[in-house]
Motif scaffolding. Structure first.
Motif, PDB file in Angstrom:
ATOM      1  N   GLY A 158      -5.008  13.291  -0.150  1.00 19.90           N
ATOM      2  CA  GLY A 158      -3.957  12.556  -0.841  1.00 19.90           C
ATOM      3  C   GLY A 158      -4.479  11.320  -1.545  1.00 19.90           C
ATOM      4  O   GLY A 158      -5.653  10.982  -1.449  1.00 19.90           O
ATOM      5  N   SER A 159      -3.567  10.673  -2.263  1.00 14.16           N
ATOM      6  CA  SER A 159      -3.940   9.474  -3.023  1.00 14.16           C
ATOM      7  C   SER A 159      -3.365   8.240  -2.355  1.00 14.16           C
ATOM      8  O   SER A 159      -2.175   8.174  -2.069  1.00 14.16           O
ATOM      9  N   GLN A 160      -4.249   7.292  -2.151  1.00 14.99           N
ATOM     10  CA  GLN A 160      -3.860   6.038  -1.532  1.00 14.99           C
ATOM     11  C   GLN A 160      -4.027   4.970  -2.604  1.00 14.99           C
ATOM     12  O   GLN A 160      -4.989   5.023  -3.377  1.00 14.99           O
ATOM     13  N   CYS A 161      -3.093   4.031  -2.700  1.00 17.28           N
ATOM     14  CA  CYS A 161      -3.301   2.976  -3.693  1.00 17.28           C
ATOM     15  C   CYS A 161      -2.713   1.661  -3.220  1.00 17.28           C
ATOM     16  O   CYS A 161      -1.870   1.615  -2.327  1.00 17.28           O
ATOM     17  N   ALA A 205      12.128  -0.870 -11.459  1.00 15.43           N
ATOM     18  CA  ALA A 205      10.999  -1.135 -12.366  1.00 15.43           C
ATOM     19  C   ALA A 205      10.334  -2.473 -12.097  1.00 15.43           C
ATOM     20  O   ALA A 205      10.186  -3.316 -12.985  1.00 15.43           O
ATOM     21  N   LEU A 206       9.961  -2.676 -10.862  1.00 12.86           N
ATOM     22  CA  LEU A 206       9.242  -3.892 -10.483  1.00 12.86           C
ATOM     23  C   LEU A 206       7.832  -3.816 -11.085  1.00 12.86           C
ATOM     24  O   LEU A 206       7.063  -2.908 -10.760  1.00 12.86           O
ATOM     25  N   PRO A 207       7.474  -4.751 -11.976  1.00 15.42           N
ATOM     26  CA  PRO A 207       6.149  -4.636 -12.603  1.00 15.42           C
ATOM     27  C   PRO A 207       5.023  -4.902 -11.602  1.00 15.42           C
ATOM     28  O   PRO A 207       5.097  -5.836 -10.805  1.00 15.42           O
ATOM     29  N   CYS A 208       4.013  -4.051 -11.637  1.00 18.18           N
ATOM     30  CA  CYS A 208       2.909  -4.153 -10.664  1.00 18.18           C
ATOM     31  C   CYS A 208       1.587  -3.861 -11.355  1.00 18.18           C
ATOM     32  O   CYS A 208       1.533  -3.264 -12.428  1.00 18.18           O
ATOM     33  N   VAL A 209       0.542  -4.244 -10.684  1.00 19.86           N
ATOM     34  CA  VAL A 209      -0.807  -3.878 -11.130  1.00 19.86           C
ATOM     35  C   VAL A 209      -1.426  -3.011 -10.038  1.00 19.86           C
ATOM     36  O   VAL A 209      -1.322  -3.334  -8.849  1.00 19.86           O
ATOM     37  N   LEU A 210      -2.026  -1.929 -10.462  1.00 17.15           N
ATOM     38  CA  LEU A 210      -2.718  -1.060  -9.514  1.00 17.15           C
ATOM     39  C   LEU A 210      -4.060  -1.717  -9.197  1.00 17.15           C
ATOM     40  O   LEU A 210      -4.958  -1.733 -10.024  1.00 17.15           O
ATOM     41  N   VAL A 211      -4.157  -2.290  -8.019  1.00 20.76           N
ATOM     42  CA  VAL A 211      -5.354  -3.068  -7.694  1.00 20.76           C
ATOM     43  C   VAL A 211      -6.506  -2.154  -7.264  1.00 20.76           C
ATOM     44  O   VAL A 211      -7.658  -2.404  -7.579  1.00 20.76           O
ATOM     45  N   TYR A 212      -6.193  -1.143  -6.526  1.00 19.44           N
ATOM     46  CA  TYR A 212      -7.241  -0.195  -6.131  1.00 19.44           C
ATOM     47  C   TYR A 212      -6.606   1.163  -5.884  1.00 19.44           C
ATOM     48  O   TYR A 212      -5.390   1.272  -5.685  1.00 19.44           O
ATOM     49  N   TYR A 213      -7.413   2.187  -5.934  1.00 26.27           N
ATOM     50  CA  TYR A 213      -6.941   3.500  -5.514  1.00 26.27           C
ATOM     51  C   TYR A 213      -8.067   4.226  -4.807  1.00 26.27           C
ATOM     52  O   TYR A 213      -9.248   3.921  -4.990  1.00 26.27           O
ATOM     53  N   ASN A 214      -7.659   5.156  -3.995  1.00 25.15           N
ATOM     54  CA  ASN A 214      -8.617   5.951  -3.235  1.00 25.15           C
ATOM     55  C   ASN A 214      -8.071   7.374  -3.251  1.00 25.15           C
ATOM     56  O   ASN A 214      -7.061   7.658  -2.624  1.00 25.15           O
ATOM     57  N   ILE A 215      -8.725   8.217  -4.002  1.00 27.94           N
ATOM     58  CA  ILE A 215      -8.220   9.590  -4.137  1.00 27.94           C
ATOM     59  C   ILE A 215      -9.107  10.528  -3.331  1.00 27.94           C
ATOM     60  O   ILE A 215     -10.313  10.589  -3.528  1.00 27.94           O
ATOM     61  N   THR A 216      -8.487  11.214  -2.414  1.00 28.23           N
ATOM     62  CA  THR A 216      -9.222  12.161  -1.578  1.00 28.23           C
ATOM     63  C   THR A 216      -8.475  13.494  -1.640  1.00 28.23           C
ATOM     64  O   THR A 216      -7.382  13.570  -2.175  1.00 28.23           O
ATOM     65  N   GLU A 217      -9.067  14.520  -1.033  1.00 29.36           N
ATOM     66  CA  GLU A 217      -8.354  15.803  -1.068  1.00 29.36           C
ATOM     67  C   GLU A 217      -7.171  15.827  -0.103  1.00 29.36           C
ATOM     68  O   GLU A 217      -6.370  16.752  -0.135  1.00 29.36           O
ATOM     69  N   GLY A 236       0.835  -1.187   0.000  1.00 31.05           N
ATOM     70  CA  GLY A 236       0.000   0.000   0.000  1.00 31.05           C
ATOM     71  C   GLY A 236       0.876   1.244   0.000  1.00 31.05           C
ATOM     72  O   GLY A 236       1.896   1.303   0.686  1.00 31.05           O
ATOM     73  N   LEU A 237       0.482   2.230  -0.795  1.00 37.15           N
ATOM     74  CA  LEU A 237       1.274   3.459  -0.922  1.00 37.15           C
ATOM     75  C   LEU A 237       0.382   4.674  -0.731  1.00 37.15           C
ATOM     76  O   LEU A 237      -0.839   4.602  -0.908  1.00 37.15           O
TER      77      LEU A 237
END
Lengths: 133, 441
Positions: A90-93, A76-88, A46-47
Motif C-alpha cells: 500500500g501507499s503511505q504518505c 478541500a483542506l490545502p496540504c502539501v505531500l511531505v513524503y510518501y512511501n509506496i510499497t506493494e 499520516g495516511l
C-alpha cells in the motif's frame, strides 16, 4: 518493491487517529483517493491506502471527524505531500496542512481534534493493549 | 428461488469427470500438449492427460448459487482448505496425515505452547548472524535460478528455514535484530527472509507447535517467489511504477502459485500463501478479491509480517519510528485489510518498544532496547548508554521487568534515532552488540 520520497523531517508528535475519522479523501489532479487516517497533529497527518498514490505534491483533503463530542468537516483542506512511501502492501504518505492558506476557524478545529487525540494518548501503551502488563 | 449463474471451480485432477468444461489449467496452456485453450472433457484419455500434466484445473459450471456458495467458498480458500474439507469425514485417527495437523486458526488457549528463551539474545546473535547470511544466500540462489530458468530446488530452502526456526525458538529477538539491517539493493531477498523470520516469531508468539512454525516460516520465505518472474527493470525501478507496471508487479502472486505448483516440491500451504498474501478482508485485495472467510489463515499471518517489513524498509524513518508507523497502519487497518485478532496479536508480538528502539527512561537516562520480555512487553531489557545528563556512560543492561525496577523505572518516551548521539545502527553492527550483550548474557 519499496520506494520513498525525500526524508521525513517531522519533529512534532502525531497522535494515533481514533475511530471517528469517518471519511478521509485525498484530492489530487489525478483524481480522488480514499485513505485511512493513521496519525494526526494540528500541523499534518499520516495516511495510508492499499491503492497507488497519484503523483502530485499539491493536494487537498476532505476530512470528516465525527466524535460524539466533536463533529467537524473539512472540505478541500490545502496540504502539501511531505513524503510518501509506496510499497506493494500500500501507499503511505505524510501531509502538512498549509496553515497559511486555511482559515483561523479551520486551524482551531484541527487543534481541537489534536486535543481530543492527545487525551487518549498513552505514550507507553500506544494501542492500549498492554493494560494488564 | 435459486439464481443460476456461471461459476469457476478449481478441481483436483483426480476428481475430474466427463462433461466438465475445463477453462484453465494450473499452468500455462502452452506448457502442455493441449492444442485448445479450454474444452469439454469428452473421454477418459483427456482426464488421464490432464492428470499427467496438472495437479488441478479450473472448470466452468452453471449452477444454483445457494447450493454452490459454500463449495465455491472452500474452493477459493485454496488447496489447503479443500484438503481439510476432504479430511473432515474421516474419523480414523491412525490414518491422520501430517496435513491434518495444519491450523486454520491460532491454537486454543489451552493448547498454546508457551515458549521461553533458552539462551540470551547476546549469546544467540553469533549463530543468528551465520543463519541469516546463509539463508540470504539460499534465497538469492533460489530466486536467481528461477529467474534464469535453471532448476529450482525449493527443498534447499528447508534447511535454511529449519535453522531460522531453531534460532527463533532458542531466542525470539536475535534474528529480529538482524531484520533491521536493510540494504536497498537486496530488498527482495532480504524482505523474503525478514518475512520468514517475523512470521516464525509471530507463530511462536501464537503458541503453534514447532512443525507449524516451520510450515509458516517456509510460507514466509516463499511468499514472494513469484517476483522472480517480474522483469528486473520493474522490480528494481527507482521511482514510481506506472499503472501497467503495477499490474505486472501484482501478478507475482499468480506467478508464485504457478511456479511452486510447477516445481511440485512446495508445501500446499506455501502455494496458497504465495497466491493469497495480498488478499484483504474487505475483498479489495488481489489477485482474486477474496472475502475474509476465503483467505487462508496462514496468508493472514504472512500478510501482517509482509506489511510490517515493507513499511519498515522505508527510508523515510529511522528504524524505531518505522516500526511504530508500521504498527499504526496494521492497527488502523485491522478488520479491513488485516484479520482483526491476528493484527492485535501481531502488535503484541512485536511490542511497542521493539529491539533497537531508543528510549528515554523516567529517570532521564537514555538507552537502547535490547530485547522484549515475553510477559511484560512494556518493560523490556534496555542497554543504558547515556546518563541522566545525557553524557556517554559505560554500557549497562537493565531488565525493566525485574522487581528491582518494576515500580520505579519505566520508559518515559521513545526518541528519534540519533538523539543524544545514539544511533541504533551503531549498536546493530554485529561486533558492538554481540560484544556488549555477549558479556552480559
Amino acid at each position: 518493491m519499496t520506494y520513498a520520497s525525500t526524508q521525513d523531517k517531522r519533529q512534532t508528535k502525531r497522535f494515533l487517529c481514533d475511530q471517528y475519522f469517518i471519511q478521509c479523501t485525498l484530492k489530487t489532479r489525478a483524481g480522488n483517493l480514499a485513505m485511512t487516517a493513521i496519525d494526526f497533529s494540528k500541523e499534518g497527518m499520516g495516511l495510508f491506502s492499499s491503492d497507488m498514490l497519484p503523483e502530485s505534491e499539491q493536494v487537498s483533503l476532505y476530512l470528516s471527524y465525527q466524535n460524539p463530542r466533536l463533529q467537524l468537516k473539512f472540505n478541500a483542506l490545502p496540504c502539501v505531500l511531505v513524503y510518501y512511501n509506496i510499497t506493494e502492501v500500500g501507499s503511505q504518505c505524510g501531509l502538512r496542512f498549509s496553515l497559511g492558506k486555511i482559515s483561523q476557524t479551520e486551524q482551531q478545529a484541527l487543534a481541537a481534534i489534536e486535543l481530543v487525540l492527545a487525551e487518549l494518548d498513552d505514550p507507553e501503551d500506544r494501542y492500549h493493549l498492554f493494560g494488564d502488563d | 428461488m435459486a439464481e443460476h449463474q456461471l461459476i469457476e471451480i478449481e478441481v483436483p485432477v483426480n476428481q475430474l469427470k466427463l462433461g466438465m468444461h475445463v477453462i484453465r489449467l494450473d499452468r500455462p496452456w502452452l506448457d502442455t500438449d493441449f492444442p485448445l485453450q479450454g474444452f469439454v472433457i469428452k473421454n477418459h484419455t483427456q482426464i488421464k492427460r490432464l492428470a499427467e500434466q496438472c495437479q488441478y484445473v479450473v472448470i466452468q459450471s452453471t449452477s444454483a448459487k445457494p447450493a454452490l456458495s459454500q463449495e465455491r467458498r472452500v474452493q477459493k480458500q485454496g488447496l489447503f482448505a479443500r484438503l481439510m474439507q476432504k479430511k473432515k469425514p474421516s474419523s480414523n485417527a491412525k490414518l491422520v496425515s501430517s496435513h491434518t495437523k495444519m491450523s486454520i486458526a491460532p491454537p486454543a488457549p489451552e493448547k498454546r505452547i508457551c515458549y521461553t528463551d533458552q539462551v540470551g539474545t547476546g549469546q544467540e546473535l553469533t549463530k543468528a548472524k551465520i543463519t541469516y547470511d546463509d539463508a540470504k544466500t539460499t534465497v538469492n540462489h533460489l530466486m536467481e535460478n528461477i529467474r534464469f530458468g535453471r532448476s529450482a530446488n525449493v527443498l534447499e530452502s528447508s534447511a535454511a528455514v529449519d535453522h531460522i526456526v531453531d534460532s527463533v525458538i532458542r531466542n525470539q529477538d536475535a534474528l529480529r535484530w538482524l531484520t533491521k539491517i536493510k540494504h536497498q539493493d537486496e530488498y527482495t531477498a532480504e524482505h523474503s527472509l525478514n518475512v520468514c523470520i517475523l512470521s516464525a516469531t509471530f507463530a511462536r508468539f501464537l503458541g503453534h507447535d514447532e512443525s507449524e512454525i516451520r510450515r509458516i516460516a517456509m510460507s514466509g520465505l516463499l511468499h514472494d517467489v513469484g517476483k522472480s518472474r517480474v522483469p528486473l527493470d520493474i522490480l528494481n525501478k527507482q521511482g514510481r511504477l506506472t499503472a501497467d507496471e503495477i499490474n505486472i508487479m501484482k501478478e507475482h502472486t499468480t506467478f508464485g502459485k504457478d511456479l511452486l505448483l510447477s516445481i511440485g516440491q512446495a508445501d500446499r500451504i506455501a502455494v496458497d500463501v504465495a497466491h493469497t498474501h495480498h488478499e484483504r478482508l474487505d475483498g479489495k485485495g488481489y489477485p482474486r478479491g477474496l472475502r475474509a472467510s476465503q483467505i487462508p489463515y496462514y496468508a493472514k499471518i504472512i500478510a501482517l509480517a509482509d506489511c510490517y517489513d515493507a513499511i519498515t524498509s522505508s527510508r523515510c524513518y529511522d528504524g524505531a519510528r518505522a516500526s511504530m508507523e508500521a504498527l499504526d497502519i496494521i492497527y488502523k487497518c485491522r478488520g479491513v485489510q488485516f484479520d482483526q485478532e491476528l493484527a492485535i496479536d501481531f502488535i503484541k508480538c512485536i511490542g511497542i518498544f521493539p529491539p533497537g528502539a531508543i528510549v528515554e527512561l523516567n529517570t532521564g537516562e537514555v538507552g537502547i532496547v535490547i530485547s522484549a520480555n515475553t510477559n511484560s512487553k512494556l518493560r523490556p531489557k534496555v542497554l543504558l548508554v547515556r546518563s541522566r545528563d545525557k553524557k556517554a556512560i559505560r554500557e549497562q543492561s537493565i531488565d525493566l521487568s525485574s522487581i528491582e525496577f518494576e515500580q520505579k523505572i519505566k520508559i518515559a518516551r521513545e526518541l528519534p534515532d540519533g538523539s543524544h548521539g545514539v544511533h541504533s545502527r551503531d549498536y546493530l553492527s554485529m561486533g558492538a552488540i554481540m560484544d556488549i550483550m555477549g558479556k552480559q548474557s
